[in-house]
Design a protein around this motif. Structure first.
Motif, PDB file in Angstrom:
ATOM      1  N   HIS A 281      12.752 -54.974  -6.212  1.00  0.00           N
ATOM      2  CA  HIS A 281      13.623 -56.009  -5.658  1.00  0.00           C
ATOM      3  C   HIS A 281      15.065 -55.810  -6.102  1.00  0.00           C
ATOM      4  N   ILE A 282      15.360 -54.648  -6.659  1.00  0.00           N
ATOM      5  CA  ILE A 282      16.701 -54.380  -7.165  1.00  0.00           C
ATOM      6  C   ILE A 282      17.412 -53.394  -6.236  1.00  0.00           C
ATOM      7  N   ARG A 283      18.599 -53.787  -5.806  1.00  0.00           N
ATOM      8  CA  ARG A 283      19.402 -52.905  -4.952  1.00  0.00           C
ATOM      9  C   ARG A 283      20.446 -52.209  -5.811  1.00  0.00           C
ATOM     10  N   HIS A 284      20.384 -50.895  -5.846  1.00  0.00           N
ATOM     11  CA  HIS A 284      21.280 -50.100  -6.678  1.00  0.00           C
ATOM     12  C   HIS A 284      22.403 -49.520  -5.824  1.00  0.00           C
ATOM     13  N   ARG A 285      23.588 -49.550  -6.392  1.00  0.00           N
ATOM     14  CA  ARG A 285      24.726 -48.986  -5.649  1.00  0.00           C
ATOM     15  C   ARG A 285      24.589 -47.478  -5.489  1.00  0.00           C
ATOM     16  N   LEU A 286      24.010 -46.834  -6.511  1.00  0.00           N
ATOM     17  CA  LEU A 286      23.909 -45.378  -6.473  1.00  0.00           C
ATOM     18  C   LEU A 286      22.657 -44.943  -7.231  1.00  0.00           C
ATOM     19  N   VAL A 287      21.856 -44.080  -6.613  1.00  0.00           N
ATOM     20  CA  VAL A 287      20.672 -43.523  -7.280  1.00  0.00           C
ATOM     21  C   VAL A 287      20.667 -42.014  -7.089  1.00  0.00           C
ATOM     22  N   ALA A 288      19.999 -41.340  -8.009  1.00  0.00           N
ATOM     23  CA  ALA A 288      19.777 -39.892  -7.876  1.00  0.00           C
ATOM     24  C   ALA A 288      18.433 -39.678  -7.197  1.00  0.00           C
ATOM     25  N   ARG A 289      18.419 -38.811  -6.204  1.00  0.00           N
ATOM     26  CA  ARG A 289      17.173 -38.448  -5.525  1.00  0.00           C
ATOM     27  C   ARG A 289      16.861 -36.986  -5.815  1.00  0.00           C
ATOM     28  N   VAL A 290      15.688 -36.756  -6.394  1.00  0.00           N
ATOM     29  CA  VAL A 290      15.215 -35.393  -6.661  1.00  0.00           C
ATOM     30  C   VAL A 290      14.010 -35.148  -5.763  1.00  0.00           C
ATOM     31  N   GLU A 291      14.089 -34.111  -4.940  1.00  0.00           N
ATOM     32  CA  GLU A 291      12.999 -33.785  -4.019  1.00  0.00           C
ATOM     33  C   GLU A 291      12.355 -32.461  -4.427  1.00  0.00           C
ATOM     34  N   ILE A 292      11.036 -32.455  -4.440  1.00  0.00           N
ATOM     35  CA  ILE A 292      10.269 -31.218  -4.660  1.00  0.00           C
ATOM     36  C   ILE A 292       9.456 -30.971  -3.395  1.00  0.00           C
ATOM     37  N   THR A 293       9.790 -29.926  -2.666  1.00  0.00           N
ATOM     38  CA  THR A 293       9.171 -29.636  -1.368  1.00  0.00           C
ATOM     39  C   THR A 293       8.454 -28.294  -1.425  1.00  0.00           C
ATOM     40  N   ASP A 294       7.223 -28.264  -0.920  1.00  0.00           N
ATOM     41  CA  ASP A 294       6.500 -26.994  -0.842  1.00  0.00           C
ATOM     42  C   ASP A 294       5.977 -26.784   0.571  1.00  0.00           C
ATOM     43  N   ASN A 295       5.683 -25.526   0.889  1.00  0.00           N
ATOM     44  CA  ASN A 295       5.177 -25.180   2.222  1.00  0.00           C
ATOM     45  C   ASN A 295       3.678 -24.899   2.178  1.00  0.00           C
ATOM     46  N   GLY A 296       2.983 -25.615   1.303  1.00  0.00           N
ATOM     47  CA  GLY A 296       1.536 -25.457   1.179  1.00  0.00           C
ATOM     48  C   GLY A 296       0.778 -26.129   2.306  1.00  0.00           C
ATOM     49  N   PRO A 297      -0.520 -26.255   2.177  1.00  0.00           N
ATOM     50  CA  PRO A 297      -1.351 -26.773   3.275  1.00  0.00           C
ATOM     51  C   PRO A 297      -1.214 -28.270   3.516  1.00  0.00           C
ATOM     52  N   GLY A 298      -0.537 -28.980   2.602  1.00  0.00           N
ATOM     53  CA  GLY A 298      -0.395 -30.425   2.764  1.00  0.00           C
ATOM     54  C   GLY A 298      -1.510 -31.177   2.053  1.00  0.00           C
TER      55      GLY A 298
END
Length: 361
Positions: A281-298
């Motif tokens: 329920h907290i709205r942040h002005r700025l957040v860091a987004r770290v994405e880990i993406t792979d091309n595996g079978p899902g």
């Protein structure tokens, strides 16, 4: 008391609902700041632009707007998928109201974003289930650890009374298995240690994970780095965050290793800053987004809703504790973790607050 044009403008500018005014040719006449923030465009620079230059939806939607102008017929559309100029997909509800002004028909668009509400609802349901699971696990752990302690103690006493040393092999098995079960229960419960927070460059965490993964895979998997160098430092426990990210990357490695063409395996680590993002329920002005993406079978569809639960694994030899531990670490940092997966593409997104100036929703 009559309201002046300046007061009308002031009211519109301070509405939290994204509001746009289009002329009969579906070109922008006005956009309030809420709409500018939603669509990531400047109202002043976008004045006079055609609606599809601001965002795109579908040909049918464009035809509906033209019919609203011609027939002066209002309509509402639910859960429409808009694509902004930046390529971001936004789920919204919007209402279209024709207005007759000085002999021409204008269209008033009121746009209500649904992504945040859907995310909050999904997150609340996920956290509620996880809290229930934690309570069950803690209760079960208590019931398991007490008898285990008794079994281990009895085995130690029995070992002292045995006449032959060779018979102690059996009591040693009992003791070792009791210790193994106790360690498993402790891992299910997770660490009770509070994070040791310090301002840390998140890229140091990602680079540490990359060095560990490169050593483990021995070049069998391609690691792609896509960092935002302007990202500010984050208040985190460095070691815990390394563990959290490493758990995700190792899962990706194991998923890729099940494919025939291992050398084609690719894991991408991406960092970005996101503005006006809601966690809980907290709205942040700025957040860091770290994405880990792979091309595996899902990830199988039947596992996606229970992915972060303890003992849930897609591998026969998996314990199902890695992602549960990761979820616990991210929660302790007041963050959020999400997963999106289909065949050939799986992305785990970690969101961490960058600023303390947050407002409750």
């Amino acid at each position: 008391m009559t309201i002046s044009d300046a007061q009308h403008r002031l009211l519109l500018d301070n509405l939290t609902t994204a509001t746009l005014l289009l002329n009969a040719e579906l070109r922008l006449e006005y956009m309030n700041p809420a709409a500018e923030m939603l669509l990531a465009v400047s109202g002043q620079r976008s004045h006079g632009q055609f609606i599809s230059e601001l965002f795109t939806e579908s040909t049918e939607a464009l035809n509906s707007l033209r019919q609203a102008v011609e027939q002066a017929h209002p309509f509402t559309k639910r859960e429409a998928q808009l694509t902004s100029l930046t390529g971001q997909s936004i789920t919204v509800d919007y209402a279209v109201t024709p207005i007759l002004h000085q002999g021409q028909t204008l269209l008033l668009l009121e746009v209500h974003p649904r992504d945040r509400l859907l995310r909050i609802t999904k997150e609340e349901a996920q956290l509620s289930k996880q809290e229930t699971t934690k309570m069950l696990v803690r209760g079960l752990a208590h019931e398991i650890k007490n008898p285990l302690g008794g079994i281990r103690g009895a085995a130690q006493l029995l070992a002292r009374e045995l006449p032959e040393d060779g018979l102690r092999d059996y009591t040693n098995v009992i003791i070792e298995e009791a210790d193994r079960l106790r360690n498993l229960v402790d891992r299910m419960l997770g660490s009770n240690k509070l994070p040791s927070l310090a301002m840390t460059n998140v890229h140091e965490v990602l680079e540490r994970v990359c060095s560990l993964v490169e050593a483990e895979s021995q070049g069998g998997i391609t690691l792609v780095r896509d960092y935002d160098p302007s990202l500010p430092d984050v208040l985190i426990d460095r070691e815990q965050m390394i563990q959290a990210v490493l758990n995700i990357v190792r899962n990706a490695m194991q998923a890729i290793s099940g494919q025939n063409e291992l050398r084609l395996g690719r894991i991408t680590l991406r960092s970005r800053a996101v503005r006006q993002f809601t966690i809980g329920h907290i709205r942040h002005r700025l957040v860091a987004r770290v994405e880990i993406t792979d091309n595996g079978p899902g990830i199988p569809a039947e596992l996606q809703d229970t992915l972060f639960y303890p003992m849930v694994s897609g591998r026969p030899d998996g314990t199902g504790l890695g992602l549960a531990i990761t979820q616990n670490i991210i929660s302790q940092h007041q963050g959020l973790i999400e997963c999106e997966s289909h065949a050939g593409h799986t992305t785990f997104s970690i969101f961490l607050p960058l600023e303390q100036g947050a407002t409750a929703q």
